[in-house]
Design a protein around this motif. Structure first.
Motif, mmCIF file in Angstrom:
data_model
loop_
_atom_site.group_PDB
_atom_site.id
_atom_site.type_symbol
_atom_site.label_atom_id
_atom_site.label_comp_id
_atom_site.label_asym_id
_atom_site.label_seq_id
_atom_site.Cartn_x
_atom_site.Cartn_y
_atom_site.Cartn_z
ATOM 1 N N TYR A 75 1.283 -2.051 -7.099
ATOM 2 C CA TYR A 75 0.508 -2.025 -5.852
ATOM 3 C C TYR A 75 0.032 -3.415 -5.457
ATOM 4 O O TYR A 75 -0.699 -3.578 -4.503
ATOM 5 N N ASN A 110 0.819 -1.220 0.000
ATOM 6 C CA ASN A 110 0.000 0.000 0.000
ATOM 7 C C ASN A 110 0.851 1.267 0.000
ATOM 8 O O ASN A 110 0.607 2.220 0.762
ATOM 9 N N LEU A 156 -4.180 5.713 -6.937
ATOM 10 C CA LEU A 156 -5.230 4.714 -7.099
ATOM 11 C C LEU A 156 -6.576 5.235 -6.602
ATOM 12 O O LEU A 156 -7.608 5.128 -7.289
ATOM 13 N N ILE A 157 -6.566 5.835 -5.404
ATOM 14 C CA ILE A 157 -7.825 6.355 -4.851
ATOM 15 C C ILE A 157 -8.343 7.484 -5.728
ATOM 16 O O ILE A 157 -9.549 7.572 -6.003
ATOM 17 N N LYS A 212 -0.966 4.600 -3.701
ATOM 18 C CA LYS A 212 -2.302 4.551 -3.084
ATOM 19 C C LYS A 212 -3.085 5.815 -3.417
ATOM 20 O O LYS A 212 -4.255 5.762 -3.769
#
Lengths: 417, 417, 417, 417
Positions: free
Chosen positions: B269, B53, B61-62, B58
């Motif tokens: 990831y 993570n 990705l979010i 991250k």
């Protein structure tokens, strides 16, 4: 020259029919980078039964990622995997009185098929497998061996052996008894058919041309397998997860396959996940005898579990899928009847529907005409002669109406030429 | 009885050595549901080179998920795929003067290998492939055929043919000239060796026991392939993406394989992604001749591109990996020298390191003792006799110190018995 | 304990049904060491069409041996081979307007089949072959792959691949169109059938149970092969050399196979000889690409040539075979009709005749009863359910009468129980 | 245009080097139709160890034929077969303390090999077989799979699998330990070598280039097989029946193979006969599981038995073969030493002798020069670089002198150019 032209292999295919660059997607819609919206009746070739970026699943996914839930875990125990197994048990297996163990065979449908074939061979000590005409089970060597398409088979570069194709339901338009040749070969010790470990079958062939097997044919096949001690592998990678109405495509036939392959929409959100369900007494693997890196994609477990809890707590989705499927079927039948000389045939069950044209060229032109009008759908069948629609099961009635309108126009535009 | 015992197949393996339920993870650490922290020197078997993570990835990705970026897109063009291809081109291929086209073969490393083998056979019209002793290339039928482990091969249930194993580097401890048998068989028209389409090789065998081929051996192999018109497939699924220092494990050898397989850490990831890099003139596929559902996992493109831009813009990671690798190597050598009668051997390169014990039992006990002390690592090698560490490349010096301390203690605890 | 019990492998079979030691033989008769005579309706499983130790051939053979004619000569030119080729050309090929080249593939029928399959694959570049249910082509690995009997296939110890069985004529008692499934699979690019190099067929299946294909079925098969560019291999090892009347069993169908396999009676005297006849344009072998030690048994050339000159100079033998065959057929039909409840079926053509019983047990008992009465014949068919007679074509009318009498008695003795 | 040109397939080979038509033969001599005599140092490629038309055997053969002894009898009991089995038992097996059962696998050496491979696979349940570089075992599919020559393998038209070649003795000129790679692969569970059912080996490779394995190598192989539970198949088709001195070529090594293949000279007179000798406990065949038409050529039994009784009643032939072999060896060594720059190497054992040249072209020219001078011999080895002589074991000292003189002249004529 774009980076795609420069760098991506010629093996790419979907980008040829839809030469735009997609960016965002939501529900039944996908948008290109210029903001143009497309109604998606392709839905990831069946991987997006709950629509693009389904908001319920999206929230669960963002929550999980945000709280640093384990992402990658091979076959370690995780909270997310436990949650998925519990949802699968409670929402799917128990209510259907299905007693299966779960193999995590790798990230995609081909892995589920490879694991199924390996296990069937290991359990029975036999090598041969029966597949069906126009079957599609995947591109890895084991899965490809039981796939029908000659162009894809040719890609193997080695003779694909150990599989013998039998005629799928209605291969001869019902003119001959089911399983005539198959059972005769099995019963005749001089037939030259290698005794099969397993039969692998789709209850509705998507890539093969939206060929829906009759329920009595599936029952007949299941009984034949039992009579001859052959394992029945049901590949529900594309037709499972509610595509034909019930969660499993074989439920209505009342059969219990020995092994079931699931992938595509099992992850819910379009993230890779596959499972192979096996009869408990077949669970003879050694620990690690089949393994792989991507067998524990926890974000996919999260969206998978959420999808099961959200959509399979009651029969609402099943009923709606059947109802919408009937609408599509009726619309396609109407189109077919409007062109009595064109030889169109409406095909399918649930929301796996097709319209067969006289040639792959015509079907391709209809898909192209639909794309121009803002709708994505592809062809299937050995010559690409079937216009195939697999819309999200969650599409609205209005979206369905709009999609059918576009399809009607596209057919008209092509057949009017 | 837990849901795992009830529902999950006996084929599961990692959960046997680490019988806890993991929940969260961050960087070099993974936590079980009771909050206990484990320093992760296993790192998803090489899929988590940038740690669990990773916060930079991250965030990307979010952001992507939040803005409803396309998740699932097969081989359609997408903004995320374009971004990934550009990053790959600019950060990896161009600086290394590598001219490859990119195949998206499916979600995992086995898919990358299957595509490589198919293409090599199609291009050459030959079926046979040379693999090496103790190779590991995956569990699908094509990939399994070139894998060495007899237990895993046995799982196939059919004879695995079309591959002939040759001795990997140092198989005879350097006592004999490299490629002695291999080249003799190739040159002798009466040898009975089927003319090979390709050689498939790992530059450092991870599963095979952390066997690092010498750079001159790799060069020799490359030259041999060129002399005999054999395609060289470099499986960099586990050892690529910086594991041994440079992005590709073969860079230091100065060779240019014809085909390169990447997966595991290419997604950055821990999300499934695989690519097969091919010499442009080998790109003879028909459109769609090799396909699959999960060839366009856009969230993985996003984290993959972000990882390339973040970590491969300069040589900082490469240098740090080498430096940390040297520390591990020195520590393992010291351990080995502390037990002169135990026959321990330090192995590996970069941050792929191993310590070979006299037996698989001992190596397994050391891993178990490390787990008790809060460190995850696994064994490898044909008899599990090699303690293997693949920590995140991004681990801190303190984490490395801590990990090496635990390993030292674990070895002591076991060998002191 | 005899030397047979002590030394000969359990694989022996004929000596089990006829547990006497044979010594001499002449014409239609074979004698055991105690001087008991047996009327031979087995005739070397078709290798003795001209009877045992035919006096004309015997004289030629003794003359040749006495004058020290070359015995063994591989594929060297010899006077005896030249004489054979000339007789074959003048008595057989030219009169039938057949344009074939001759391969000497080795001493037995399986060699003729192996050479045929190799050549078909080499010429077409395809590996797969279509065979038929209940086919028998031999015991070497290539020939066994296209043989139906499951017990014999099981003896291979490896999966027999590259062949797909299709239903032989009347497999479904004429209820379905010929080649229905076969041609559909060929035309459907999604069928999963590997494109075949060749079809291999017997025009009358002896071992398979005296199944005589209809002439129109053979013509249909020949046309199908031509339409789909598939080579037609006619295995005339048992049914050629006049067994069904004409020299080649396929003559009456008016077809010209691409490849024809001959052995058994081609040598005339029971000495090993085999030939593979090939369309001249298929003769693409490299010199020595197929070879073998026993390809030039000159004593067999001598008796073979003499047999061709003696028996195939006119149509006397053909007519007599047909006439005698009719007698056998009529007698078997009469037997069948005498036991209306026993389900007997008379089968065959020419002097390859059978009587099918309800079970292999019954057919075996009839053969045993005949043996007790001084007549040799064996069973065939997948369950041994067919009493099969292949008398010398040269038997006299009296011998035929006597044989039919014994058979009548044997059937009565068994069915009366 | 001769009938040969018109009718015989291009696959013919020996007639190309010796373009005359042979007619008669006696002892060590063969005569063409113009009466020219050739000293035969080829001897049917080893099928005529007792010379052409050996008068003792000839008399027995004519007597048998004259008295109408059974000619063709499949696997029925016959007086002639009994006589052969008794001679085999008394003259060969018992004196050597060999306990074998006898399979009659078909007429030729390839049949003996096919039966051996089938049985080894059936008994062990394994599919894989180890063969050796430059092995020659026959042209049927099973036998061809374990044969080395790439041109002949290419003739199969399908990938030849299930066999892995290992280096034959002296493949690396003794520079490396015997069985180094083989045993390492067997002991390493990660080697990727499929566990072999059997090893098939010639104790002296004739077609492979007159490579004589050292006796200690054969012993080492036998011990390795025993250690690893691998069946040892000794193919003595060409080197058995006294070719190297003792009846079996492996006798001097003191080993007892599990399975032995014999053919060629076992029939004595050049008539087809083959036997597979098997350890009694391996005799697990079902009756008829392996069969074939030409398994009981009684005239060959007659000459075979007579040959055993005539030549193997004492050690005279063995001694004479060794003595003559020494003469040939000395002569070849002398020739080699006369041309110190030509790199000639004398090879072989007993009366299987070779002279290796720098190229196949040279060796071929020497054979052609010898033919012009009235001597038949052929080349062998992967590139035809070995001049190979296999004279009848019964040749006289004068004939040997004459033959060696011609060879000396032929070498001179070629190397003088």
């Amino acid at each position: 020259m774009t980076i795609f032209d420069k760098l991506e292999s010629e093996v790419r295919s979907y980008s040829r029919g839809w030469p735009v660059v997609f960016d965002r997607a939501q529900g039944s819609w996908i948008y290109d980078e210029d903001g143009r919206a497309y109604l998606d009746f392709f839905a990831g070739a069946g991987a997006l039964n709950y629509g693009h970026n389904n908001p319920v699943l999206k929230q669960a996914l963002i929550d999980y990622i945000s709280r640093d839930g384990v992402t990658h875990a091979l076959d370690m125990f995780t909270v997310a995997k436990r949650d998925f197994l519990e949802a699968l048990d409670q929402k799917i297996l128990k209510p259907r009185d299905l007693d299966y163990k779960v193999v995590f065979p790798g990230p995609g449908g081909a892995n589920a098929v490879e694991a199924a074939l390996k296990l069937a061979r290991k359990v029975t000590g036999k090598e041969s497998v029966i597949n069906f005409t126009n079957a599609f089970h995947g591109m890895t060597l084991g899965a490809l061996s039981v796939t029908g398409n000659s162009m894809k088979r040719g890609g193997a570069g080695i003779p694909l052996v150990h599989a013998t194709p039998m005629p799928y339901d209605k291969y001869f338009d019902g003119a001959y008894p089911d399983f005539l040749y198959f059972e005769r070969l099995l019963e005749d010790s001089g037939s030259g058919l290698n005794e099969p470990a397993a039969v692998i079958v789709e209850s509705l062939q998507g890539e093969g041309g939206i060929n829906a097997a009759r329920l009595e044919w599936l029952r007949g096949l299941s009984e034949l397998c039992r009579r001859h001690d052959i394992l029945l592998i049901l590949d529900d990678v594309q037709m499972g997860c509610g595509r034909t109405g019930p969660f499993f495509s074989f439920e209505e036939a009342g059969i219990k396959p020995d092994i079931v392959c699931l992938s595509k929409s099992i992850g819910g959100y379009g993230l890779p996940l596959a499972i192979t369900l096996i009869r408990p007494d077949l669970d003879v693997w050694e620990p690690g005898e089949h393994n792989g890196t991507f067998r524990g994609i926890n974000p996919a477990f999260v969206t998978a579990a959420e999808a099961l809890r959200t959509y399979w707590n009651d029969d609402a989705l099943e009923k709606s899928t059947k109802a919408k499927g009937e609408r599509v079927g009726a619309a396609f039948t109407e189109i077919a009847e409007s062109y009595p000389d064109a030889g169109l045939v409406a095909k399918g069950r649930g929301l796996a529907r097709g319209l067969e044209f006289a040639s792959g060229e015509l079907a391709g032109q209809v898909c192209a005409a639909a794309f121009e009008r803002g709708l994505l759908m592809e062809t299937s069948g050995p010559d690409g002669e079937v216009m195939k629609v697999l819309p999200p099961l969650t599409l609205t009635d209005d979206e369905l109406t709009k999609g059918l309108d576009i399809i009607g126009e596209a057919v008209r535009a092509v057949l009017a030429k």
